[in-house]
Design an enzyme around this catalytic site. Structure first.
Site, PDB file in Angstrom:
ATOM      1  CD  GLN A   1       0.654  -8.877  -2.760  1.00 24.57           C
ATOM      2  OE1 GLN A   1       1.228  -9.543  -3.745  1.00 24.57           O
ATOM      3  NE2 GLN A   1      -0.617  -8.662  -2.934  1.00 24.57           N
TER       4      GLN A   1
ATOM      5  CE  LYS B   1       2.335  -2.528  -4.380  1.00 27.68           C
ATOM      6  NZ  LYS B   1       1.953  -1.925  -3.152  1.00 27.68           N
TER       7      LYS B   1
ATOM      8  NE  ARG C   1      -7.544  -6.602   6.879  1.00 32.41           N
ATOM      9  CZ  ARG C   1      -6.631  -7.625   6.762  1.00 32.41           C
ATOM     10  NH1 ARG C   1      -6.051  -8.395   7.878  1.00 32.41           N
ATOM     11  NH2 ARG C   1      -5.689  -7.493   5.544  1.00 32.41           N
ATOM     12  N   PRO C   2      -8.597  -0.926   9.002  1.00 37.79           N
ATOM     13  CG  PRO C   2      -9.138  -0.546  11.033  1.00 37.79           C
ATOM     14  CD  PRO C   2      -9.596  -1.279  10.119  1.00 37.79           C
TER      15      PRO C   2
ATOM     16  N   GLY D   1      -4.397  -4.381  -3.724  1.00 38.36           N
ATOM     17  CA  GLY D   1      -5.525  -3.415  -4.027  1.00 38.36           C
ATOM     18  C   GLY D   1      -4.797  -1.901  -4.314  1.00 38.36           C
ATOM     19  CG  HIS D   2      -2.074  -2.059  -6.872  1.00 35.29           C
ATOM     20  ND1 HIS D   2      -1.205  -2.403  -7.993  1.00 35.29           N
ATOM     21  CD2 HIS D   2      -1.911  -2.409  -5.690  1.00 35.29           C
ATOM     22  CE1 HIS D   2      -0.399  -3.266  -7.239  1.00 35.29           C
ATOM     23  NE2 HIS D   2      -0.937  -3.481  -5.981  1.00 35.29           N
TER      24      HIS D   2
ATOM     25  CG  ASP E   1      -1.777  -1.110   1.363  1.00 34.58           C
ATOM     26  OD1 ASP E   1      -2.263  -1.656   0.052  1.00 34.58           O
ATOM     27  OD2 ASP E   1      -2.387  -1.677   2.466  1.00 34.58           O
TER      28      ASP E   1
HETATM   29  P1  GDP Z   1      -0.851   0.345  -3.666  1.00 30.23           P
HETATM   30  O1  GDP Z   1      -1.347  -0.952  -2.999  1.00 30.23           O
HETATM   31  O2  GDP Z   1       0.633   0.410  -3.150  1.00 30.23           O
HETATM   32  O3  GDP Z   1      -1.083   0.806  -4.972  1.00 30.23           O
HETATM   33  O4  GDP Z   1      -1.349   1.467  -2.429  1.00 30.23           O
HETATM   34  P2  GDP Z   1      -2.963   1.641  -2.187  1.00 30.23           P
HETATM   35  O5  GDP Z   1      -3.762   2.008  -3.491  1.00 30.23           O
HETATM   36  O6  GDP Z   1      -3.533   0.346  -1.562  1.00 30.23           O
HETATM   37  O7  GDP Z   1      -2.857   2.878  -1.015  1.00 30.23           O
HETATM   38  C1  GDP Z   1      -2.472   3.854  -1.407  1.00 30.23           C
HETATM   39  C2  GDP Z   1      -3.547   5.148  -1.131  1.00 30.23           C
HETATM   40  O8  GDP Z   1      -2.847   6.360  -1.052  1.00 30.23           O
HETATM   41  C3  GDP Z   1      -4.521   5.144  -2.184  1.00 30.23           C
HETATM   42  O9  GDP Z   1      -5.630   5.522  -1.567  1.00 30.23           O
HETATM   43  C4  GDP Z   1      -4.016   6.255  -3.045  1.00 30.23           C
HETATM   44  O10 GDP Z   1      -5.229   6.818  -3.744  1.00 30.23           O
HETATM   45  C5  GDP Z   1      -3.542   7.217  -2.005  1.00 30.23           C
HETATM   46  N1  GDP Z   1      -2.335   7.840  -2.290  1.00 30.23           N
HETATM   47  C6  GDP Z   1      -1.336   7.577  -3.369  1.00 30.23           C
HETATM   48  N2  GDP Z   1      -0.361   8.466  -3.166  1.00 30.23           N
HETATM   49  C7  GDP Z   1      -0.789   9.627  -2.232  1.00 30.23           C
HETATM   50  C8  GDP Z   1       0.141  10.710  -2.025  1.00 30.23           C
HETATM   51  O11 GDP Z   1       0.899  10.979  -2.331  1.00 30.23           O
HETATM   52  N3  GDP Z   1      -0.896  11.358  -0.902  1.00 30.23           N
HETATM   53  C9  GDP Z   1      -2.148  11.007  -0.689  1.00 30.23           C
HETATM   54  N4  GDP Z   1      -2.754  12.064   0.484  1.00 30.23           N
HETATM   55  N5  GDP Z   1      -2.405   9.989  -1.050  1.00 30.23           N
HETATM   56  C10 GDP Z   1      -1.988   9.144  -1.913  1.00 30.23           C
HETATM   57  P1  IMO Z   2      -0.968  -4.200  -2.278  1.00 29.76           P
HETATM   58  O1  IMO Z   2      -0.435  -4.684  -3.624  1.00 29.76           O
HETATM   59  C1  IMO Z   2      -0.715  -4.688   2.140  1.00 29.76           C
HETATM   60  C2  IMO Z   2      -0.828  -8.734   3.634  1.00 29.76           C
HETATM   61  C3  IMO Z   2      -2.330  -8.871   4.408  1.00 29.76           C
HETATM   62  C4  IMO Z   2      -1.675 -10.043   5.534  1.00 29.76           C
HETATM   63  C5  IMO Z   2      -0.372 -10.588   4.552  1.00 29.76           C
HETATM   64  C6  IMO Z   2      -0.985 -11.946   4.152  1.00 29.76           C
HETATM   65  O2  IMO Z   2      -2.110  -3.525  -2.201  1.00 29.76           O
HETATM   66  O3  IMO Z   2       0.077  -3.481  -1.549  1.00 29.76           O
HETATM   67  P2  IMO Z   2      -2.421 -12.852   2.004  1.00 29.76           P
HETATM   68  O4  IMO Z   2      -3.973 -12.437   1.958  1.00 29.76           O
HETATM   69  O5  IMO Z   2      -1.661 -12.415   1.103  1.00 29.76           O
HETATM   70  O6  IMO Z   2      -2.186 -13.995   2.498  1.00 29.76           O
HETATM   71  O7  IMO Z   2      -2.077 -11.697   3.505  1.00 29.76           O
HETATM   72  O8  IMO Z   2      -0.083  -9.865   3.613  1.00 29.76           O
HETATM   73  N1  IMO Z   2      -1.066  -8.147   2.282  1.00 29.76           N
HETATM   74  C7  IMO Z   2      -1.020  -6.881   2.046  1.00 29.76           C
HETATM   75  N2  IMO Z   2      -0.974  -5.675   2.684  1.00 29.76           N
HETATM   76  N3  IMO Z   2      -1.012  -4.437   0.686  1.00 29.76           N
HETATM   77  C8  IMO Z   2      -1.065  -5.657  -0.057  1.00 29.76           C
HETATM   78  O9  IMO Z   2      -1.272  -5.306  -1.365  1.00 29.76           O
HETATM   79  C9  IMO Z   2      -1.150  -6.841   0.613  1.00 29.76           C
HETATM   80  N4  IMO Z   2      -1.425  -8.064   0.052  1.00 29.76           N
HETATM   81  C10 IMO Z   2      -1.313  -8.901   1.282  1.00 29.76           C
HETATM   82  O10 IMO Z   2      -2.977  -7.948   5.176  1.00 29.76           O
HETATM   83  O11 IMO Z   2      -0.996  -9.156   6.374  1.00 29.76           O
HETATM   84 MG    MG Z   3      -2.897  -1.515  -1.771  1.00 33.81          MG
END
Ligand code: GDP
Ligand code: IMO
Ligand code: MG
Length: 435
Positions: free
Chosen positions: A232, A21, A310-311, A45-46, A18
């Site tokens: 991840q 990416k 989840r938080p 979840g991107h 998270d």
């Molecule tokens: P990923 O799994 O690495 O693609 O990241 P996620 O999408 O799960 O989580 C990143 C969150 O931060 C998403 O809600 C994005 O929209 C948000 N986000 C990404 N870059 C920034 C940033 O520079 N500032 C803020 N405030 N939000 C961002």
């Molecule tokens: P992105 O691509 C954050 C975490 C889960 C758990 C552990 C194992 O959005 O960054 P799993 O379901 O893979 O067996 O869970 O890995 N986890 C992630 N945490 N971002 C993710 O993907 C994750 N994918 C798995 O929360 O701790």
């Molecule tokens: Mg994510």
């Protein structure tokens, strides 16, 4: 600014996922023609925010939003067809064209309902202090079947239908018996119904399915620029992460094996980090803030899981962990995201060392118990009060924010080339030699 100088590039998170990416990939796709998901599955979840619209991508590469890009899901991933087809349908409903721009490997392994159930049963049965906090998407059980081989089913196994039905009947009989035996599950899975459901999925999937290894080879020969989209994060990598609190795939290190390309096919890595640290799920997190400040970061950064809601646990930036991740991923440059979220937090702390038993540790601990016990050593930096949302250039950033970025760059020995100041595509500062 162009990123073409990097050659074929992998985008990898240097923390626990998270990191942002999806946003980085979306932005980079202006310079690449092919985007490749090489590991993981619907646990990812991107989020990509374009023109005020937010897209959450789980199975599909983030490049799918640009229709001129070829999006490829390769052999190293695990595919939940219900999630994938649901995602395709919902994107199409929002006007995204998905057709011959999407390619799915015939070698990828399939996630079935019994995988999701086993994931939840295993979590439920584990003692409280040994639950992993998985996403419940069946990832671990599916990869376990893949490596054990006896009960695995790949995309190519969906055809011919009769053989698939026979195979699934045998697998489901085994799963019913083993889940009843191990977890006392009374309910049984109906193989015939499941076969009908998956054969219907197969009809929809088939136009996208191909040998993606051969496809990537051809695209590479044709000189197409490729971006490998990590899912991840490095610390969730099954081999190098904080095992067993990791995912089941080579999240950071599996580009060549997962995509089916030579190791020389990827010339660069971009390491994505948040300006602080988050983790969702269980496992050690030395810089976690369990207080009001952690809650402030969570609210400001909207730190709630994209996949599970989840938080997310929040804490200070951990240079020890990020340096360790950089060691085995070798980033050429960094994308530092969420700098805007730190506005108003003063002072800021950054973990620069771990202490255990009175001594500073030299290496990132392998032993999870030790990692749980380390005492972070912090450097303290001044914060800033300015809202960064409208900053578009390095010079727009307050001095304290620039110093914070410089510290990351210096300590990780890697230039920062992107700075995130908000979720949307344009809220990114691209930097060159200024940092
Ligand atoms: P990923 O799994 O690495 O693609 O990241 P996620 O999408 O799960 O989580 C990143 C969150 O931060 C998403 O809600 C994005 O929209 C948000 N986000 C990404 N870059 C920034 C940033 O520079 N500032 C803020 N405030 N939000 C961002
Ligand atoms: P992105 O691509 C954050 C975490 C889960 C758990 C552990 C194992 O959005 O960054 P799993 O379901 O893979 O067996 O869970 O890995 N986890 C992630 N945490 N971002 C993710 O993907 C994750 N994918 C798995 O929360 O701790
Ligand atoms: Mg994510």
């Amino acid at each position: 600014m162009s990123f073409r100088d990097l050659g074929n590039t992998c985008v990898v998170g240097l923390q626990w996922g998270d990191e942002g990416k999806g946003k980085v990939v979306d932005l980079l796709m202006a310079d690449f023609e092919v985007v490749v998901r090489y590991s993981g599955g619907a646990n990812a979840g991107h989020t990509v925010v374009v023109g005020g619209e937010s897209f959450a991508l789980h199975q599909l590469p983030s490049g799918i939003l640009r229709e001129e890009v070829t999006s490829v899901i390769t052999a190293g991933t695990v595919i939940d067809p219900a999630v994938l087809l649901g995602e395709i349908a919902s994107l199409r409903a929002r006007g995204v064209r998905i057709g011959d721009n999407l390619r799915i490997s015939d070698r990828a392994h399939l996630v079935f309902p019994y995988h999701r159930r086993e994931d939840l049963l295993a979590e439920g049965a584990a003692p409280a202090d040994q639950k992993l906090g998985t996403t419940g998407r069946g990832i671990g059980p599916c990869y376990a079947d893949k490596y054990a081989r006896h009960w695995a089913i790949r995309v190519c196994d969906l055809y011919p239908a009769d053989r698939f039905r026979d195979r699934l009947a045998a697998v489901v009989a085994h799963k019913n018996a083993s889940l009843a035996g191990v977890y006392g599950l009374r309910e049984t899975f109906d193989a015939a119904r499941m076969a009908d459901e998956y054969l219907a999925f197969a009809e929809e999937l088939w136009p996208f399915v191909c040998n993606t290894t051969a496809l990537l080879h051809r695209l590479g020969k044709a000189g197409k620029r490729m971006l490998f989209e990590g899912a991840q994060g490095s610390l969730l990598d099954v081999d190098h992460g904080t095992y067993p609190y990791v995912t089941s795939s080579s999240a950071a290190t599996g580009v060549a094996s997962g995509a089916g390309v030579p190791i020389t096919a990827c010339q660069s890595t971009i390491g994505v980090v948040k300006a602080y640290t988050t983790r969702v799920g269980a496992g050690p997190f030395p810089t976690e803030l369990k207080d009001a400040l952690g809650e402030t970061i969570r609210q400001r950064g909207h730190e709630f899981g994209t996949t599970t809601g989840r938080p997310r646990r929040c804490g200070w930036f951990d240079l020890v962990a990020a340096s360790y991740a950089a060691m085995f991923t070798g980033p050429k440059c960094l994308a530092l995201m969420h700098l805007d979220t730190l506005t108003g937090i003063d002072p800021l702390k950054v973990c620069v060392g771990y202490r255990a038993g009175g001594a500073l540790l030299e290496d990132y601990p392998t032993d999870i118990h030790l990692l749980n016990e380390v005492e972070p050593v912090y450097a303290t930096l001044p914060g800033w009060r300015e809202d960064l949302a409208e900053c578009r250039h390095w010079g727009d950033l307050p001095v304290a924010a620039r110093d914070y970025v410089r510290l990351m760059s210096e300590r990780l020995g890697t230039p920062v080339r992107m700075i995130g100041v908000g979720p949307s595509r344009e809220q990114m500062i691209l930097v060159g030699h200024e940092v």
